[in-house]
Motif scaffolding. Structure first.
Motif, PDB file in Angstrom:
ATOM      1  N   HIS A   4      -0.988   5.935   6.845  1.00  0.00           N
ATOM      2  CA  HIS A   4      -1.986   5.260   5.994  1.00  0.00           C
ATOM      3  C   HIS A   4      -3.011   4.559   6.876  1.00  0.00           C
ATOM      4  O   HIS A   4      -2.625   3.876   7.823  1.00  0.00           O
ATOM      5  CB  HIS A   4      -1.339   4.155   5.149  1.00  0.00           C
ATOM      6  CG  HIS A   4      -0.191   4.600   4.303  1.00  0.00           C
ATOM      7  ND1 HIS A   4      -0.358   5.144   3.053  1.00  0.00           N
ATOM      8  CD2 HIS A   4       1.148   4.534   4.520  1.00  0.00           C
ATOM      9  CE1 HIS A   4       0.848   5.404   2.529  1.00  0.00           C
ATOM     10  NE2 HIS A   4       1.768   5.047   3.405  1.00  0.00           N
ATOM     11  N   ASN A   5      -4.306   4.692   6.549  1.00  0.00           N
ATOM     12  CA  ASN A   5      -5.263   3.853   7.274  1.00  0.00           C
ATOM     13  C   ASN A   5      -5.751   2.693   6.410  1.00  0.00           C
ATOM     14  O   ASN A   5      -6.663   1.969   6.783  1.00  0.00           O
ATOM     15  CB  ASN A   5      -6.414   4.659   7.895  1.00  0.00           C
ATOM     16  CG  ASN A   5      -7.071   5.542   6.882  1.00  0.00           C
ATOM     17  OD1 ASN A   5      -6.913   5.313   5.684  1.00  0.00           O
ATOM     18  ND2 ASN A   5      -7.802   6.539   7.350  1.00  0.00           N
ATOM     19  N   GLN A   6      -5.081   2.527   5.252  1.00  0.00           N
ATOM     20  CA  GLN A   6      -5.297   1.351   4.409  1.00  0.00           C
ATOM     21  C   GLN A   6      -3.955   0.937   3.863  1.00  0.00           C
ATOM     22  O   GLN A   6      -3.052   1.781   3.761  1.00  0.00           O
ATOM     23  CB  GLN A   6      -6.211   1.712   3.239  1.00  0.00           C
ATOM     24  CG  GLN A   6      -7.670   1.612   3.617  1.00  0.00           C
ATOM     25  CD  GLN A   6      -8.574   1.988   2.473  1.00  0.00           C
ATOM     26  OE1 GLN A   6      -8.166   2.680   1.544  1.00  0.00           O
ATOM     27  NE2 GLN A   6      -9.813   1.555   2.548  1.00  0.00           N
ATOM     28  N   VAL A   7      -3.812  -0.316   3.488  1.00  0.00           N
ATOM     29  CA  VAL A   7      -2.513  -0.776   2.989  1.00  0.00           C
ATOM     30  C   VAL A   7      -2.272  -0.186   1.595  1.00  0.00           C
ATOM     31  O   VAL A   7      -3.045  -0.439   0.668  1.00  0.00           O
ATOM     32  CB  VAL A   7      -2.467  -2.318   2.947  1.00  0.00           C
ATOM     33  CG1 VAL A   7      -1.139  -2.808   2.406  1.00  0.00           C
ATOM     34  CG2 VAL A   7      -2.705  -2.883   4.347  1.00  0.00           C
ATOM     35  N   PRO A   8      -1.221   0.612   1.428  1.00  0.00           N
ATOM     36  CA  PRO A   8      -0.977   1.267   0.131  1.00  0.00           C
ATOM     37  C   PRO A   8      -0.203   0.334  -0.812  1.00  0.00           C
ATOM     38  O   PRO A   8       0.350  -0.676  -0.379  1.00  0.00           O
ATOM     39  CB  PRO A   8      -0.104   2.462   0.528  1.00  0.00           C
ATOM     40  CG  PRO A   8       0.671   1.962   1.702  1.00  0.00           C
ATOM     41  CD  PRO A   8      -0.216   1.001   2.436  1.00  0.00           C
ATOM     42  N   ASN A   9      -0.140   0.697  -2.077  1.00  0.00           N
ATOM     43  CA  ASN A   9       0.731  -0.005  -3.018  1.00  0.00           C
ATOM     44  C   ASN A   9       2.082   0.692  -2.978  1.00  0.00           C
ATOM     45  O   ASN A   9       2.175   1.893  -3.255  1.00  0.00           O
ATOM     46  CB  ASN A   9       0.173   0.073  -4.441  1.00  0.00           C
ATOM     47  CG  ASN A   9      -1.026  -0.833  -4.602  1.00  0.00           C
ATOM     48  OD1 ASN A   9      -0.947  -2.039  -4.364  1.00  0.00           O
ATOM     49  ND2 ASN A   9      -2.153  -0.255  -4.973  1.00  0.00           N
ATOM     50  N   ILE A  82       3.652   4.752   8.318  1.00  0.00           N
ATOM     51  CA  ILE A  82       2.964   3.864   9.252  1.00  0.00           C
ATOM     52  C   ILE A  82       1.587   3.500   8.706  1.00  0.00           C
ATOM     53  O   ILE A  82       0.869   4.354   8.176  1.00  0.00           O
ATOM     54  CB  ILE A  82       2.884   4.494  10.668  1.00  0.00           C
ATOM     55  CG1 ILE A  82       2.207   3.548  11.633  1.00  0.00           C
ATOM     56  CG2 ILE A  82       2.203   5.820  10.691  1.00  0.00           C
ATOM     57  CD1 ILE A  82       2.426   3.911  13.081  1.00  0.00           C
ATOM     58  N   ILE A  83       1.281   2.209   8.801  1.00  0.00           N
ATOM     59  CA  ILE A  83      -0.035   1.725   8.375  1.00  0.00           C
ATOM     60  C   ILE A  83      -0.758   1.298   9.645  1.00  0.00           C
ATOM     61  O   ILE A  83      -0.239   0.472  10.404  1.00  0.00           O
ATOM     62  CB  ILE A  83       0.095   0.513   7.433  1.00  0.00           C
ATOM     63  CG1 ILE A  83       0.927   0.892   6.208  1.00  0.00           C
ATOM     64  CG2 ILE A  83      -1.277  -0.028   7.031  1.00  0.00           C
ATOM     65  CD1 ILE A  83       1.540  -0.298   5.506  1.00  0.00           C
ATOM     66  N   VAL A  84      -1.931   1.877   9.889  1.00  0.00           N
ATOM     67  CA  VAL A  84      -2.691   1.508  11.078  1.00  0.00           C
ATOM     68  C   VAL A  84      -3.962   0.778  10.645  1.00  0.00           C
ATOM     69  O   VAL A  84      -4.857   1.380  10.056  1.00  0.00           O
ATOM     70  CB  VAL A  84      -3.038   2.735  11.953  1.00  0.00           C
ATOM     71  CG1 VAL A  84      -3.858   2.313  13.163  1.00  0.00           C
ATOM     72  CG2 VAL A  84      -1.770   3.440  12.415  1.00  0.00           C
ATOM     73  N   ALA A  85      -4.012  -0.527  10.902  1.00  0.00           N
ATOM     74  CA  ALA A  85      -5.203  -1.310  10.577  1.00  0.00           C
ATOM     75  C   ALA A  85      -6.185  -1.158  11.722  1.00  0.00           C
ATOM     76  O   ALA A  85      -5.788  -1.186  12.887  1.00  0.00           O
ATOM     77  CB  ALA A  85      -4.828  -2.773  10.397  1.00  0.00           C
ATOM     78  N   HIS A  86      -7.444  -0.972  11.371  1.00  0.00           N
ATOM     79  CA  HIS A  86      -8.475  -0.812  12.392  1.00  0.00           C
ATOM     80  C   HIS A  86      -8.821  -2.196  12.935  1.00  0.00           C
ATOM     81  O   HIS A  86      -9.428  -3.012  12.235  1.00  0.00           O
ATOM     82  CB  HIS A  86      -9.687  -0.130  11.757  1.00  0.00           C
ATOM     83  CG  HIS A  86     -10.641   0.375  12.763  1.00  0.00           C
ATOM     84  ND1 HIS A  86     -10.294   1.314  13.705  1.00  0.00           N
ATOM     85  CD2 HIS A  86     -11.926   0.046  13.011  1.00  0.00           C
ATOM     86  CE1 HIS A  86     -11.319   1.543  14.473  1.00  0.00           C
ATOM     87  NE2 HIS A  86     -12.322   0.789  14.079  1.00  0.00           N
TER      88      HIS A  86
END
Ligand SMILES: Cc1cc2nc3c(=O)[nH]c(=O)nc-3n(C[C@H](O)[C@H](O)[C@H](O)COP(=O)(O)O)c2cc1C
Ligand SMILES: Nc1ncnc2c1ncn2[C@@H]1O[C@H](COP(=O)(O)OP(=O)(O)OP(=O)(O)O)[C@@H](O)[C@H]1O
Length: 187
Positions: A4-9, A82-86
């Motif tokens: 994910h490149n944004q936080v999902p629900n 995996i969530i990757v925050a920019h």
């Protein structure tokens, strides 16, 4: 593994948060503890990380591995999502409360972090702030045989000093090739 490149629900998960540059043995311990819990609860193991280590961004330190290699290593450790925050100018302005609001979307059963974890703009967020809202498992900082804490900063110093064998023994991966050499995933 889901990326994910944004936080999902999400409806439930076990969440681990951190920079994880190099995915060293301390990180591996934290993730293996979280993995056991995720298995037991039958929910996904989710890692929230950053595109660039904040210390590389702020202090221009060397990076122990690329984002791609970090993702590879996390995959090998059994991470499901995996969530990757920019990590950039805008992201770092996010306050500790905004960060906590973001984490609520993940509905974590438990958050796993090490005892030195900080978060949010100016590193103002403390473990207590997380504990007011979530169930938090605070892991002891793992040390090497000499009793010194394992950290990405320590490994960066060793590499700068060309002490590659010692660096690799704390990483648990070979520095150049990124292969797993002496670490066994604890079931
Ligand atoms: C929303 C947010 C903003 C952050 N802003 C800063 C900052 O202004 N300065 C800084 O040194 N680190 C900042 N960080 C990075 C944290 O200090 C810390 O490195 C991060 O939460 C990961 O923890 P870890 O380093 O233990 O993995 C920020 C982190 C988050 C999540
Ligand atoms: N030796 C360790 N044992 C257990 N947990 C750790 C250890 N080192 C870091 N952690 C935890 O792993 C997560 C990611 O940490 P982080 O990526 O900042 O590692 P670090 O080695 O402390 O990095 P740096 O030296 O660059 O600050 C955090 O929750 C942190 O508390």
């Amino acid at each position: 593994m889901i990326f994910h490149n944004q936080v999902p629900n999400l409806t439930s998960c076990i969440l681990v948060i951190g920079t994880f540059d190099g995915v060293h043995k301390g990180h591996q311990y934290l993730i293996s503890e979280a993995r056991k819990k995720a298995k037991k609860q039958n929910v996904p193991l989710v890692v929230y990380t950053f595109s660039l280590p904040p210390k590389v961004y702020f202090q221009k330190t060397i990076q122990l591995c690329s984002l791609e290699e970090k993702i590879n290593r996390l995959k090998k450790l059994g991470v499901d999502q995996i969530i990757v925050a920019h990590f950039n100018e805008t992201y770092m302005k996010k306050t500790k409360d905004e960060f906590i609001e973001e984490l609520k979307k993940l509905q974590p059963l438990t958050i796993y972090i090490g005892s030195n974890f900080r978060f949010g703009a100016g590193r103002k967020g403390e473990i207590l702030d997380l504990q007011r809202v979530f169930d938090v498992n605070v892991s002891e900082i793992q040390v090497s045989a000499d009793g010194e804490a394992i950290s990405s900063s320590r490994i960066r110093n060793l590499i700068n000093l060309k002490q590659f064998l010692m660096a690799e023994s704390l990483l648990g991966w070979t520095y150049e090739k990124g292969g797993l050499h002496d670490y066994e995933i604890r079931a």
